[in-house]
Structure formats: C-alpha cells, structure tokens
Scaffold this motif. Structure first.
Motif, mmCIF file in Angstrom:
data_model
loop_
_atom_site.group_PDB
_atom_site.id
_atom_site.type_symbol
_atom_site.label_atom_id
_atom_site.label_comp_id
_atom_site.label_asym_id
_atom_site.label_seq_id
_atom_site.Cartn_x
_atom_site.Cartn_y
_atom_site.Cartn_z
ATOM 1 N N VAL A 28 -7.811 -6.429 4.512
ATOM 2 C CA VAL A 28 -7.678 -7.731 3.850
ATOM 3 C C VAL A 28 -7.099 -8.814 4.744
ATOM 4 N N VAL A 29 -6.738 -8.459 6.006
ATOM 5 C CA VAL A 29 -5.995 -9.415 6.826
ATOM 6 C C VAL A 29 -6.769 -10.703 7.099
ATOM 7 N N GLU A 30 -8.083 -10.622 7.124
ATOM 8 C CA GLU A 30 -8.880 -11.820 7.400
ATOM 9 C C GLU A 30 -9.441 -12.459 6.129
ATOM 10 N N ASP A 31 -9.066 -11.929 4.967
ATOM 11 C CA ASP A 31 -9.537 -12.494 3.700
ATOM 12 C C ASP A 31 -8.707 -13.736 3.377
ATOM 13 N N PRO A 32 -9.332 -14.904 3.253
ATOM 14 C CA PRO A 32 -8.570 -16.146 3.013
ATOM 15 C C PRO A 32 -7.851 -16.153 1.671
ATOM 16 N N ARG A 33 -8.204 -15.229 0.786
ATOM 17 C CA ARG A 33 -7.573 -15.204 -0.541
ATOM 18 C C ARG A 33 -6.249 -14.455 -0.535
ATOM 19 N N VAL A 34 -5.918 -13.812 0.575
ATOM 20 C CA VAL A 34 -4.685 -13.025 0.663
ATOM 21 C C VAL A 34 -3.773 -13.644 1.713
ATOM 22 N N GLU A 35 -2.521 -13.828 1.361
ATOM 23 C CA GLU A 35 -1.537 -14.373 2.299
ATOM 24 C C GLU A 35 -0.807 -13.212 2.972
ATOM 25 N N VAL A 36 -1.123 -12.996 4.243
ATOM 26 C CA VAL A 36 -0.490 -11.930 5.022
ATOM 27 C C VAL A 36 0.506 -12.572 5.982
ATOM 28 N N GLY A 37 1.696 -12.038 6.037
ATOM 29 C CA GLY A 37 2.726 -12.594 6.910
ATOM 30 C C GLY A 37 3.371 -11.541 7.786
ATOM 31 N N THR A 38 4.283 -11.983 8.648
ATOM 32 C CA THR A 38 4.970 -11.060 9.553
ATOM 33 C C THR A 38 5.704 -9.963 8.790
ATOM 34 N N HIS A 39 6.242 -10.304 7.610
ATOM 35 C CA HIS A 39 6.993 -9.304 6.844
ATOM 36 C C HIS A 39 6.123 -8.117 6.441
ATOM 37 N N ASP A 40 4.825 -8.350 6.236
ATOM 38 C CA ASP A 40 3.926 -7.247 5.892
ATOM 39 C C ASP A 40 3.811 -6.263 7.056
ATOM 40 N N TRP A 41 3.653 -6.791 8.254
ATOM 41 C CA TRP A 41 3.578 -5.940 9.439
ATOM 42 C C TRP A 41 4.909 -5.226 9.665
ATOM 43 N N ASN A 42 6.003 -5.938 9.430
ATOM 44 C CA ASN A 42 7.321 -5.333 9.607
ATOM 45 C C ASN A 42 7.521 -4.128 8.694
ATOM 46 N N SER A 43 7.021 -4.236 7.473
ATOM 47 C CA SER A 43 7.151 -3.116 6.535
ATOM 48 C C SER A 43 6.451 -1.870 7.059
ATOM 49 N N ILE A 44 5.280 -2.059 7.630
ATOM 50 C CA ILE A 44 4.524 -0.926 8.154
ATOM 51 C C ILE A 44 5.209 -0.348 9.389
ATOM 52 N N ILE A 45 5.628 -1.226 10.303
ATOM 53 C CA ILE A 45 6.299 -0.772 11.528
ATOM 54 C C ILE A 45 7.577 -0.014 11.186
ATOM 55 N N HIS A 46 8.361 -0.555 10.246
ATOM 56 C CA HIS A 46 9.605 0.105 9.838
ATOM 57 C C HIS A 46 9.312 1.481 9.240
ATOM 58 N N ALA A 47 8.277 1.556 8.405
ATOM 59 C CA ALA A 47 7.941 2.829 7.762
ATOM 60 C C ALA A 47 7.508 3.874 8.797
ATOM 61 N N PHE A 48 6.710 3.449 9.772
ATOM 62 C CA PHE A 48 6.287 4.385 10.826
ATOM 63 C C PHE A 48 7.497 4.862 11.639
ATOM 64 N N CYS A 49 8.382 3.937 12.010
ATOM 65 C CA CYS A 49 9.564 4.315 12.796
ATOM 66 C C CYS A 49 10.470 5.244 12.011
ATOM 67 N N LYS A 50 10.632 4.971 10.734
ATOM 68 C CA LYS A 50 11.468 5.808 9.884
ATOM 69 C C LYS A 50 10.917 7.225 9.801
ATOM 70 N N ALA A 51 9.592 7.342 9.867
ATOM 71 C CA ALA A 51 8.954 8.657 9.815
ATOM 72 C C ALA A 51 8.855 9.319 11.185
ATOM 73 N N GLY A 52 9.379 8.650 12.231
ATOM 74 C CA GLY A 52 9.330 9.212 13.581
ATOM 75 C C GLY A 52 7.989 9.053 14.260
ATOM 76 N N ARG A 53 7.116 8.221 13.717
ATOM 77 C CA ARG A 53 5.770 8.028 14.272
ATOM 78 C C ARG A 53 5.764 6.746 15.111
ATOM 79 N N VAL A 54 6.466 6.796 16.248
ATOM 80 C CA VAL A 54 6.666 5.583 17.037
ATOM 81 C C VAL A 54 5.385 5.099 17.706
ATOM 82 N N GLU A 55 4.478 6.011 18.040
ATOM 83 C CA GLU A 55 3.216 5.572 18.651
ATOM 84 C C GLU A 55 2.383 4.792 17.648
ATOM 85 N N ASP A 56 2.383 5.234 16.385
ATOM 86 C CA ASP A 56 1.686 4.477 15.337
ATOM 87 C C ASP A 56 2.358 3.123 15.129
ATOM 88 N N ALA A 57 3.703 3.109 15.213
ATOM 89 C CA ALA A 57 4.420 1.839 15.085
ATOM 90 C C ALA A 57 4.056 0.902 16.223
#
Length: 562
Positions: A440-469
């Motif tokens: 959905v990142v390129e869909d003009p109807r959805v507002e995607v911001g840095t906080h969305d990416w941060n949530s994913i990066i934080h979740a990957f790091c918390k799970a020990g999946r640093v390469e995915d982060a």
C-alpha cells in the motif's frame, strides 16, 4: 533448452592489462567514479625502489601497524603497511586482514581505495595472506559506498590470480551492486566467467545460486533483450544442475513475447508442466508485459482468454497485470477492444469464480487504481453500446455495482490500513507488516509515514532479526522516507544485542553525513541517540568514531559524560 546435453561455455578470459588496475595505477579517480568518464591514458606506473628491512625493523613496523589500528590512526597504519610491502615484507595474516577490514570500515572513497589497493597487491604477490571474509567485508563496504567499478574489478582480479571464493560470499553482493547501478553487462561478464571456472575447475563451491542465475536471466531478457544471451544462461543453469523456478520461465516469457516467438512460448508452457510448476501468475504477468511492450494487444487478449479456457480462473492474473493491460489498451485508444475482452471472458470463466475475482472486475478496478475513473465508466458504456447489448446489460449492471462499491471504499482504506497494522503489531508479525506496507506504500489513499517503518524495524530488532530490520531500513530510505531518532535507536539496540558493532559504525557514518548536511532543517542529534551510539561504539572498540560522536555532540551543545 534444459533438455539439451551439449553446451559450450564461453572461453573468454579477462585481460588483466585492460580490466584490472595495478596497485598504483588504480589510484586515479576514475576507478571509483560512479560513471566511467573518458580519461587520458595514465603514465605507466613504476614500482617503488625496494628497500631491505632488518628483522628488528620489520617487527617494529608490524608493532606500529598493530598499535595504529588499535589507536585508530589510519594514516600511520597505512604508512606502516606501505613501508613493509615496499621492502618485500608482509605483515602477519591476522594483521593484514585486520588492516583491510579497518580500512573498509570507513566507507569513504579514499580509504576504500587503500583497501582495494592492498587486496589487489596481495592477490598478485601473496594471496595466501587473504581471508575470504575480509574480501567479503570490502565488497559489502563498496556496495554501501555505491562504487560499482572497483567491485567488479576486484572479482576479476580474484579470477585472474586463481583466488577462488565461494560464490555465496560475493555473488549476491555483486547482484545488488549491478541492480543499483544499472551495471548488468558487467555482472553478466563476471557471472559467465565464474560459471566457466566452476565447470573447468570442478569447484562446486563456486556454483551460483538460483537468485544470481535469475538476475543474469532478467538482465538478458529485460535489459539486453537478447535471445542468444538469455538461452546461454539457461544452458549454463542446465549444465550446473540449477533447477529453474517460476521467475526463470517468466523472464523468458517476457522476452519471447516481445520478439513474437510463439513456438518458444509454447515450449515454455510444456517445460513448466514438466518441472511441476503449477503457479502461472508470474509466467502470465511477464507474458502479458512482453506483449504490451511490443504493442501486440491481440495476443494480450488471447493469452487471457486461453488461460480462462484451460483453467477457468481469473486469479492467475495479478493487479499489476491488469494495470499493464489497461495502460496498453488505453494508450492505443482501444476502449472498444477492452470492453469486448470483458464481454468474452465470462463465457470461459468457471462458475465458481466470484465476481471480484473475474477478469472484468480486475480490468475495471485497474482503471480505478490508475486514476482512470472516467475510462472505467467509458468501458461500461462501450459494453452497453456493443452488438451484444441484451446479454451485456446484466454484466454491465453487475460491474457498475462493483465499481460503485470500489469507489465508496476509497475513504475507508486509511482506517482499514491502521486497523490491520495495529493488529499485526500486537501479534508480533513484522514480516506481515512489511509485506502489507509494501503493498500500500504507493497508494495515494493511504498515508504512510516514518512511524510505520519504525514499528516494523523495532519489531524485527525485538525479535532478533536484525538483517530483516536492516533490509526494511534500506527499503525505507529507497522510498525516500526520512529516518528519525527512533529509527536509529531501534537499529542500534538490535545490532548491539546481536554483537554486530561494525553495523553500528556504518550507521554512525550515515548519521554523521546527515548531521553535516547544510540548511536549517538538517538532522539534529538527541541525547538518547548520542548515549546509544557511544555505548555501542565503545563496546565495539571503535574509539575514533566515539570521539567523532563526542565532537558532534559538543557542537550541538549536548552534554556528554566523558
């Protein structure tokens, strides 16, 4: 293709004189330029006069080299190494690899040149001193620094000097570099030579993986548009025993459709069945793309209808495929032909196919997604005006109803997006969050911001999946989302937990560049981020970088407890 048993791989070898720069001549800037600009031929390099060192003198220089690395005195370390090598002496193997890794950690052009020069020199003079992981580290640094030419030159130099490394240690890095810089032809050259060596020398560890083969195949089909080159890669895969997948057949389908080679397309269909590949979505998507590119819209319609007559299923076509179909027809002003395709499709679709999975609905919704609402209604109007008026009327009414529903759902998409992302976050599913965000990142109807990416990066790091982060972080930057303090804090904590302190150093170099950027809106360090960097860099032993953090903090009037 894969059934053939005879294959002659190209025997062309690389010329060391024209393609691999020497230790000294490489220092001209062009080798590290992003583009190869025409240069006057450099003067023939002269080797420095050899000097004899006593045993004590050599030991003293090695001690200086070691202490310089530990003390982060990069210029003194390089000076000691040059003095040793100019006297026909070599540091110990651990010390040699430490120096190259140290030089690679800075990722600036000047020190990457030094690391490159050291490796090339050692490959020619004493390759036994080099460790595979050290060269892997240098290539990764070159990838981050976006320097394609020296990366390809380094691998060619390895081949020339018979320094053979497992493909997995360098192949994927070169694939990334070639994609990023549009250097496919350079990659194909290295790929072909690697495969020749793998076969001639019977070195199984140099066997490329399927992803690299598909990268070579994609370049032949989509960039070079060369049937002979593509089929050469296919033959190489056959000889090496590398089983093709849906992507392999998809790239060939695109090329054959582009060239109008219908017999070869039929052969691909038979081969896919022979390999037991039942998922046709990738194949059909590439086939349609090739036909659209060539302007052969009749074959686009025939491909869609043929698939329906065989399988009766519309889900074999992706939304991206329907968008390509719509753009192809509308660019040629063929709304009537597009309407006729929609009218013919239901006769071939299975009765079990839901309306929202039908070809007609896919085409109409593609018009909406592309912003062609007026075209969607024009298609329905054309269907009503067609010679099959009475039969098409019920179909049009159905699609009009679906179109109204689709348009009505547009304002609610942001709410749905937030609901889904919240649910995935609460259930610790960062991989699904990343996949959904990519949709959905390129869909003009959805507002995607840095906080969305941060949530994913934080979740990957918390799970020990640093390469995915890390991959998520790179994807974020590629799509031009700006990282903030929280982005970097999550990555630092993840890297520290995984003992990946070199990655923290690379992250600091990136933050340092942002801090130094001009303008009032430049990135500013916060106290928590400074503390995190200091802790990680001290623990990793990168004291030069520690002092850089301290200096930047003082510039920004952030208190640091030395």
């Amino acid at each position: 293709m894969w059934r053939r048993t005879v294959f002659l791989l190209s025997q062309r070898r690389f010329s060391s004189e024209t393609e691999v720069p020497s230790l000294y001549s490489f220092l001209r800037p062009s080798i590290f330029a992003l583009r190869r600009d025409p240069d006057p031929p450099p003067p023939k390099p002269q080797d420095p006069p050899s000097q004899t060192l006593s045993v004590d003198g050599q030991a003293a220089l090695e001690t200086t080299l070691q202490s310089s690395i530990h003390g982060n005195d990069i210029d003194e370390a390089w000076k000691s190494f040059k003095t040793l090598t100019s006297s026909a002496c070599f540091p110990s193997k651990p010390l040699t690899n430490s120096l190259i890794s140290y030089l690679s950690s800075f990722t600036d052009t000047h020190n990457l040149k030094r690391a490159f020069a050291s490796v090339v020199f050692l490959l020619e003079k004493n390759p036994k001193l080099l460790e595979h992981r050290t060269i892997e580290t240098l290539l990764i640094a070159m990838k981050h620094a976006n320097t394609a030419n020296p990366a390809f030159a380094l691998v060619k130099c390895m081949f020339k000097n018979r320094f053979f490394m497992p493909f997995d240690l360098w192949g994927d890095t070169l694939v990334e570099i070639s994609r990023k810089n549009g250097r496919f032809e350079a990659f194909l050259c290295v790929f072909n030579e690697n495969c020749r060596i793998c076969l001639d020398e019977k070195l199984h560890f140099m066997r490329p993986n399927l992803a690299a083969c598909n990268a070579a195949l994609e370049g032949c089909c989509r960039e070079l548009e060369s049937v002979s080159d593509a089929e050469s890669v296919v033959e190489t895969m056959s000889v090496l025993g590398i089983r093709p997948d849906e992507c392999s057949f998809g790239f060939l389908a695109y090329l054959y459709a582009l060239k109008g080679l219908e017999e070869k397309i039929n052969e691909l269909r038979d081969l896919m069945s022979g390999f037991g590949l039942v998922n046709k979505k990738t194949f059909l998507s590439n086939l349609i793309s090739g036909y659209v590119r060539s302007g052969n819209l009749d074959s686009v319609s025939e491909t869609i209808l043929l698939n329906l007559s065989v399988d009766g299923e519309g889900p074999n076509f992706s939304n991206a495929s329907f968008c390509e179909v719509v753009k192809g027809f509308l660019q040629n002003g063929s709304i009537k032909d597009l309407a006729n395709l929609i009218i013919r499709a239901p006769n071939l679709e299975a009765q079990s196919v839901m309306a929202e999975q039908s070809v007609g609905y896919g085409i109409v919704c593609a018009c909406v997604d592309l912003g062609f609402l007026d075209k969607a209604h024009s298609i329905l109007d054309e269907m009503k005006r067609s010679g099959l008026f009475y039969w098409a009327w019920g179909l049009c009414a159905n699609f009009e109803s679906l179109l109204d529903m689709r348009e009505a759902r547009i304002p609610d998409l942001q709410v749905s997006y937030l609901t889904i992302m919240t649910g995935l976050t609460e259930n610790n599913r960062p991989e699904l969050m990343a996949a959904f965000l990519d949709e959905v990142v390129e869909d003009p109807r959805v507002e995607v911001g840095t906080h969305d990416w941060n949530s994913i990066i934080h979740a990957f790091c918390k799970a020990g999946r640093v390469e995915d982060a890390r991959r998520t972080f790179r994807r974020m930057i590629f799509l031009q989302f700006v990282p903030n303090d929280q982005t970097y804090l999550s990555l630092i904590n993840g890297y520290v937990a995984a003992d990946k302190y070199f990655n923290v150093l690379m992250l600091w170099n990136e933050v340092k560049r942002r801090v130094a950027a001009d303008g009032d809106k430049r990135f500013k360090l916060e106290h928590n981020l400074v503390d995190a960097f200091l802790y990680a860099l001290v623990k990793g032993g990168f004291f030069d970088a520690v002092m850089q953090v301290v200096e930047k903090s003082q510039e920004m009037k952030i208190f640091v407890d030395k």
